[in-house]
Design a protein around this motif. Structure first.
Motif, short mmCIF file in Angstrom:
data_model
loop_
_atom_site.label_atom_id
_atom_site.label_comp_id
_atom_site.label_asym_id
_atom_site.label_seq_id
_atom_site.Cartn_x
_atom_site.Cartn_y
_atom_site.Cartn_z
N LEU A 1 -24.37 -44.61 46.25
CA LEU A 1 -24.67 -43.86 45.11
C LEU A 1 -23.48 -43.42 44.29
N LEU A 2 -22.41 -42.96 44.99
CA LEU A 2 -21.28 -42.60 44.12
C LEU A 2 -20.66 -43.71 43.38
N THR B 1 -20.40 -36.47 38.42
CA THR B 1 -19.74 -35.10 38.78
C THR B 1 -20.95 -34.20 38.99
N HIS B 2 -21.94 -34.18 38.52
CA HIS B 2 -23.28 -33.72 39.09
C HIS B 2 -23.46 -34.27 40.33
N GLN B 3 -23.61 -35.41 40.57
CA GLN B 3 -23.99 -35.90 41.90
C GLN B 3 -23.01 -35.18 43.19
N LEU B 4 -21.67 -35.17 42.89
CA LEU B 4 -20.92 -34.87 43.89
C LEU B 4 -21.06 -32.99 43.94
N PRO C 1 -12.41 -37.84 36.52
CA PRO C 1 -12.20 -36.59 36.25
C PRO C 1 -12.52 -35.56 37.45
N THR C 2 -13.28 -36.18 38.62
CA THR C 2 -13.79 -35.42 39.50
C THR C 2 -12.81 -34.70 40.30
N PRO C 3 -11.78 -35.42 40.73
CA PRO C 3 -10.72 -34.54 41.29
C PRO C 3 -10.21 -33.34 40.64
N TRP D 1 -16.22 -34.29 27.46
CA TRP D 1 -17.19 -33.11 27.44
C TRP D 1 -17.97 -32.89 28.77
N ASN D 2 -16.76 -32.76 29.89
CA ASN D 2 -17.53 -32.81 31.25
C ASN D 2 -18.10 -31.46 31.50
#
Length: 220
Positions: free
Chosen positions: A7-8, A19-22, A87-89, A120-121
């Motif tokens: 998925l990721l 980002t939303h999934q995580l 960007p997620t980390p 625009w995270n």
């Protein structure tokens, strides 16, 4: 974890979706040892490292204390080295900085790392909104200034376009939490000029179903 990994992997081209999934996975798996075990098995898998760090952050948030803040930070920094464009980390490090009540310059520094990778995270903007509120290290004035700045420069179809409306919802809930007469009067919040204007702007500017606008506009 194989399904989560697939998925990721599929969302790497869409930072907002990834980002939303995580964030959802981290919340749902915050009591599970699975993400940490995955990161241990695959120490060079950025997705595994970020999910492990985020679940530990969510676990600490729910318990009111972090078991291993240094370990969370280390996982994020290793993930950032493996996937420097992701960007997620930095989103997780932003949440960690907030939970540890770091100074605003430090928090803004991490926030800027997110924006460098994803202008625009959504999660980063909402995280900063809470950080600047009186419940954390800021004030209502800082929230208003932040919302004004975001509204002035954010495209209507950007993932973070709901920041202004979210600020109104948070303000409404903060009044409800006071209890007593204040809570009884909270229903009047949405008739105040600022709240009504935020609702009007959302109704008129947000992209509707079937819109051809992109979800992640390029920064200007």
């Amino acid at each position: 974890m194989a399904q989560i990994s697939r998925l990721l992997d599929q969302s790497r081209a869409d930072w907002d979706r990834r980002t939303h999934q995580l964030s959802v996975l981290a919340y749902r798996l915050s009591e599970s040892h699975g993400p940490r075990a995955w990161a241990t098995r695959e120490p060079r898998n950025a997705s595994a490292l970020v999910l492990s760090a985020w679940t530990q952050l969510e676990h600490g948030r729910s318990r009111g204390r972090l078991e291993d803040a240094a370990g969370i930070a280390d996982s994020c920094l290793r993930a950032a080295e493996l996937a420097p464009e992701d960007p997620t980390p930095w989103v997780v490090l932003l949440g960690l900085s907030r939970l540890e009540r770091r100074s605003q310059p430090e928090v803004f520094g991490v926030w800027n790392e997110v924006l460098t990778r994803d202008r625009w995270n959504r999660e980063a903007y909402l995280s900063m909104l809470r950080h600047l509120g009186p419940e954390e290290t800021g004030s209502r004035i800082q929230v208003l200034d932040f919302v004004d700045a975001v509204r002035a420069r954010t495209p209507a179809d950007a993932p973070c376009a709901a920041t202004e409306l979210t600020a109104q919802v948070l303000q409404y809930h903060s009044v409800l939490a006071l209890g007593g007469v204040e809570a009884l009067m909270a229903r009047n919040h949405w008739s105040h000029a600022s709240a009504a204007q935020a609702l009007d702007r959302a109704a008129h500017s947000w992209a509707g179903p079937g819109s051809s606008t992109t979800r992640r506009p390029s920064p200007t």
